[in-house]
Structure formats: structure tokens, C-alpha cells
Design a protein around this motif. Sequence first.
Motif, PDB file in Angstrom:
ATOM      1  N   LYS A  63       0.435  -1.297  -0.133  1.00  0.00           N
ATOM      2  CA  LYS A  63       0.095  -0.150  -0.092  1.00  0.00           C
ATOM      3  C   LYS A  63       0.729   1.205   0.270  1.00  0.00           C
ATOM      4  N   LEU A  64       2.265   1.095   1.355  1.00  0.00           N
ATOM      5  CA  LEU A  64       2.878   2.276   0.684  1.00  0.00           C
ATOM      6  C   LEU A  64       4.076   2.527  -0.645  1.00  0.00           C
ATOM      7  N   GLY A  65       2.993   1.463  -1.397  1.00  0.00           N
ATOM      8  CA  GLY A  65       4.611   1.833  -2.721  1.00  0.00           C
ATOM      9  C   GLY A  65       6.258   1.197  -2.534  1.00  0.00           C
ATOM     10  N   TYR A  66       6.176  -0.071  -1.269  1.00  0.00           N
ATOM     11  CA  TYR A  66       7.922  -0.080  -1.680  1.00  0.00           C
ATOM     12  C   TYR A  66       8.043  -1.395  -2.648  1.00  0.00           C
ATOM     13  N   SER A  87      10.973  22.875  11.535  1.00  0.00           N
ATOM     14  CA  SER A  87      12.219  22.317  10.446  1.00  0.00           C
ATOM     15  C   SER A  87      11.174  21.449   9.201  1.00  0.00           C
ATOM     16  N   PHE A  88       9.811  21.552   9.320  1.00  0.00           N
ATOM     17  CA  PHE A  88       9.486  20.868   8.053  1.00  0.00           C
ATOM     18  C   PHE A  88       8.053  21.366   7.314  1.00  0.00           C
ATOM     19  N   LYS A  89       8.222  21.054   6.105  1.00  0.00           N
ATOM     20  CA  LYS A  89       7.394  21.258   5.152  1.00  0.00           C
ATOM     21  C   LYS A  89       7.237  20.605   4.031  1.00  0.00           C
ATOM     22  N   PHE A  90       5.566  20.554   3.535  1.00  0.00           N
ATOM     23  CA  PHE A  90       5.733  19.235   2.980  1.00  0.00           C
ATOM     24  C   PHE A  90       5.673  19.611   1.162  1.00  0.00           C
ATOM     25  N   ASP A  91       5.950  19.052   0.156  1.00  0.00           N
ATOM     26  CA  ASP A  91       6.038  19.614  -1.658  1.00  0.00           C
ATOM     27  C   ASP A  91       5.138  17.517  -2.055  1.00  0.00           C
ATOM     28  N   ILE A  92       5.563  18.291  -3.251  1.00  0.00           N
ATOM     29  CA  ILE A  92       4.355  16.846  -3.826  1.00  0.00           C
ATOM     30  C   ILE A  92       6.044  16.480  -4.242  1.00  0.00           C
ATOM     31  N   PRO A  93       6.105  15.434  -4.929  1.00  0.00           N
ATOM     32  CA  PRO A  93       6.923  14.372  -5.337  1.00  0.00           C
ATOM     33  C   PRO A  93       7.708  14.472  -6.536  1.00  0.00           C
ATOM     34  N   SER A  94       8.019  14.576  -7.081  1.00  0.00           N
ATOM     35  CA  SER A  94       9.332  14.788  -8.439  1.00  0.00           C
ATOM     36  C   SER A  94       9.523  14.007  -9.361  1.00  0.00           C
ATOM     37  N   LYS A 102      11.031   1.226  -9.042  1.00  0.00           N
ATOM     38  CA  LYS A 102      10.127   1.853 -10.252  1.00  0.00           C
ATOM     39  C   LYS A 102       8.346   1.994 -10.298  1.00  0.00           C
ATOM     40  N   MET A 103       7.891   1.442  -8.400  1.00  0.00           N
ATOM     41  CA  MET A 103       6.611   1.850  -8.656  1.00  0.00           C
ATOM     42  C   MET A 103       6.293   3.020  -8.562  1.00  0.00           C
ATOM     43  N   TRP A 104       7.010   3.928  -8.201  1.00  0.00           N
ATOM     44  CA  TRP A 104       6.522   5.494  -8.638  1.00  0.00           C
ATOM     45  C   TRP A 104       5.740   5.911  -9.440  1.00  0.00           C
ATOM     46  N   ILE A 105       5.102   6.755  -9.273  1.00  0.00           N
ATOM     47  CA  ILE A 105       3.878   7.014 -10.287  1.00  0.00           C
ATOM     48  C   ILE A 105       3.931   8.463  -9.966  1.00  0.00           C
ATOM     49  N   PRO A 106       3.891   9.408 -11.292  1.00  0.00           N
ATOM     50  CA  PRO A 106       3.373  10.611 -10.761  1.00  0.00           C
ATOM     51  C   PRO A 106       1.969  11.079  -9.940  1.00  0.00           C
ATOM     52  N   GLY A 107       1.556  12.434  -9.381  1.00  0.00           N
ATOM     53  CA  GLY A 107       0.667  12.266  -9.003  1.00  0.00           C
ATOM     54  C   GLY A 107      -0.113  12.952  -7.587  1.00  0.00           C
ATOM     55  N   GLY A 108       0.914  11.980  -6.794  1.00  0.00           N
ATOM     56  CA  GLY A 108       0.535  12.204  -5.319  1.00  0.00           C
ATOM     57  C   GLY A 108      -0.308  10.633  -4.700  1.00  0.00           C
ATOM     58  N   LYS A 109       0.170   9.617  -5.548  1.00  0.00           N
ATOM     59  CA  LYS A 109      -0.308   8.588  -4.258  1.00  0.00           C
ATOM     60  C   LYS A 109       0.640   7.306  -5.198  1.00  0.00           C
ATOM     61  N   THR A 110       0.548   6.551  -3.712  1.00  0.00           N
ATOM     62  CA  THR A 110       1.722   5.299  -3.759  1.00  0.00           C
ATOM     63  C   THR A 110       0.791   4.404  -5.131  1.00  0.00           C
ATOM     64  N   SER A 111       1.942   3.587  -5.513  1.00  0.00           N
ATOM     65  CA  SER A 111       0.823   2.696  -6.551  1.00  0.00           C
ATOM     66  C   SER A 111       0.184   1.730  -6.119  1.00  0.00           C
ATOM     67  N   GLY A 113      -2.192   3.102  -3.844  1.00  0.00           N
ATOM     68  CA  GLY A 113      -3.360   4.310  -3.523  1.00  0.00           C
ATOM     69  C   GLY A 113      -3.405   4.914  -2.454  1.00  0.00           C
ATOM     70  N   THR A 114      -1.910   4.903  -1.572  1.00  0.00           N
ATOM     71  CA  THR A 114      -2.128   6.245  -0.528  1.00  0.00           C
ATOM     72  C   THR A 114      -1.267   6.582  -1.421  1.00  0.00           C
ATOM     73  N   THR A 115      -1.908   8.484  -0.287  1.00  0.00           N
ATOM     74  CA  THR A 115      -1.733   9.411  -0.459  1.00  0.00           C
ATOM     75  C   THR A 115      -0.519  10.338  -0.166  1.00  0.00           C
ATOM     76  N   GLU A 116      -0.159  10.582  -0.695  1.00  0.00           N
ATOM     77  CA  GLU A 116       2.052  10.838  -0.581  1.00  0.00           C
ATOM     78  C   GLU A 116       2.107  12.304  -0.634  1.00  0.00           C
ATOM     79  N   ALA A 117       3.649  12.330   0.132  1.00  0.00           N
ATOM     80  CA  ALA A 117       3.766  13.826  -0.639  1.00  0.00           C
ATOM     81  C   ALA A 117       5.638  13.566  -0.120  1.00  0.00           C
ATOM     82  N   VAL A 118       6.264  14.298  -0.130  1.00  0.00           N
ATOM     83  CA  VAL A 118       7.806  14.650   0.373  1.00  0.00           C
ATOM     84  C   VAL A 118       7.844  15.187   1.611  1.00  0.00           C
ATOM     85  N   LEU A 119       8.727  15.063   2.436  1.00  0.00           N
ATOM     86  CA  LEU A 119       8.956  15.282   4.106  1.00  0.00           C
ATOM     87  C   LEU A 119      10.075  16.488   3.367  1.00  0.00           C
TER      88      LEU A 119
END
Length: 145
Positions: A63-66, A87-94, A102-111, A113-119
Motif C-alpha cells: 500500500k505504501l508503494g515499496y 523544521s518540516f514542509k511538504f512538497d509534491i514528489p518529483s 520502479k513502482m513510483w507514479i506521478p500524481g501524489g499517490k503510491t502504486s 493507492g496511498t496519498t503521498e508527499a515528500v517531507l
Amino acid sequence: GDKFVDSHLSKFKNDGCAFVIKKSDIENLKYNSLPPNKFVALKSDMEKNISDCKGNRRLLAEKLGYENSNVFDNGEIFVVYTKENSSFKFDIPSGNEAGVNKMWIPGGKTSGGTTEAVLVGSDKVIHNRDWNTFTSFFDNVVPIK
């Protein structure tokens, strides 16, 4: 600004984030800090994942896209919570982050289906392989049974 990005990041600003980590990864890694722009899940998504997985660590990893679903197989695992702060801000993964696979997909969700960002600022978590130092940077660190 981009409406999608603004809307996506506002969820993290409101809800905070969470990530799963093995205690041994802090104590035994060759690194003294977290990687820059660490992938994080939306707190509410993470809590739903943990509840839905009922202790199935491989399902949680998926679920976390590992890429390797056995990443959490051994040892104690914890969920780490934090919010945006000095200390921390959020951004959209690049897709260029250290933890990308190789599981990474653009659009802010893991493969999975979990909503993701970067810290942003995660590389300033200098823990020197000490668990108590590591946990001191975050709001809450809870064992996952």
C-alpha cells in the motif's frame, strides 16, 4: 499555483503525515540522518492502511508503494507522525527522490493507492543512529503490532 498541487498539499497541512520505519534501520544504517525529501503518507491514509492491514506487513508495504513487499518483515516497526512546522514542509514528489523505485507514479499517490508527499527538511533529522534522538524530532512515534 497549480490547483491540484495546492489542494494536495493542503491535505497534508491540515492532516499531517506519517511514515513507517524499522527501528533497526535507524540503529544499523550507515547514515546519520534521514534522506532528503523522504516519502510520507497522509496521516489519515496511513491510519486506514494500518487498520486495514491488521498486522500484515507485506500488505502494508504494498500500500505504501515499496518495491519489495518484505521490507518490514523482521524487527520492530513504527509509524512516525509529524505536521508542517519550523523544521518540516511538504512538497509534491518529483520522481527524483532517493527513495524512488520502479513502482513510483506521478500524481501524489503510491502504486498502492496511498496519498503521498515528500517531507522537506527530513535530511535535518540527524539521529546519529540513536533511536531516542530520532524520535525526538517527531510529534509521535507508535509501534505497529
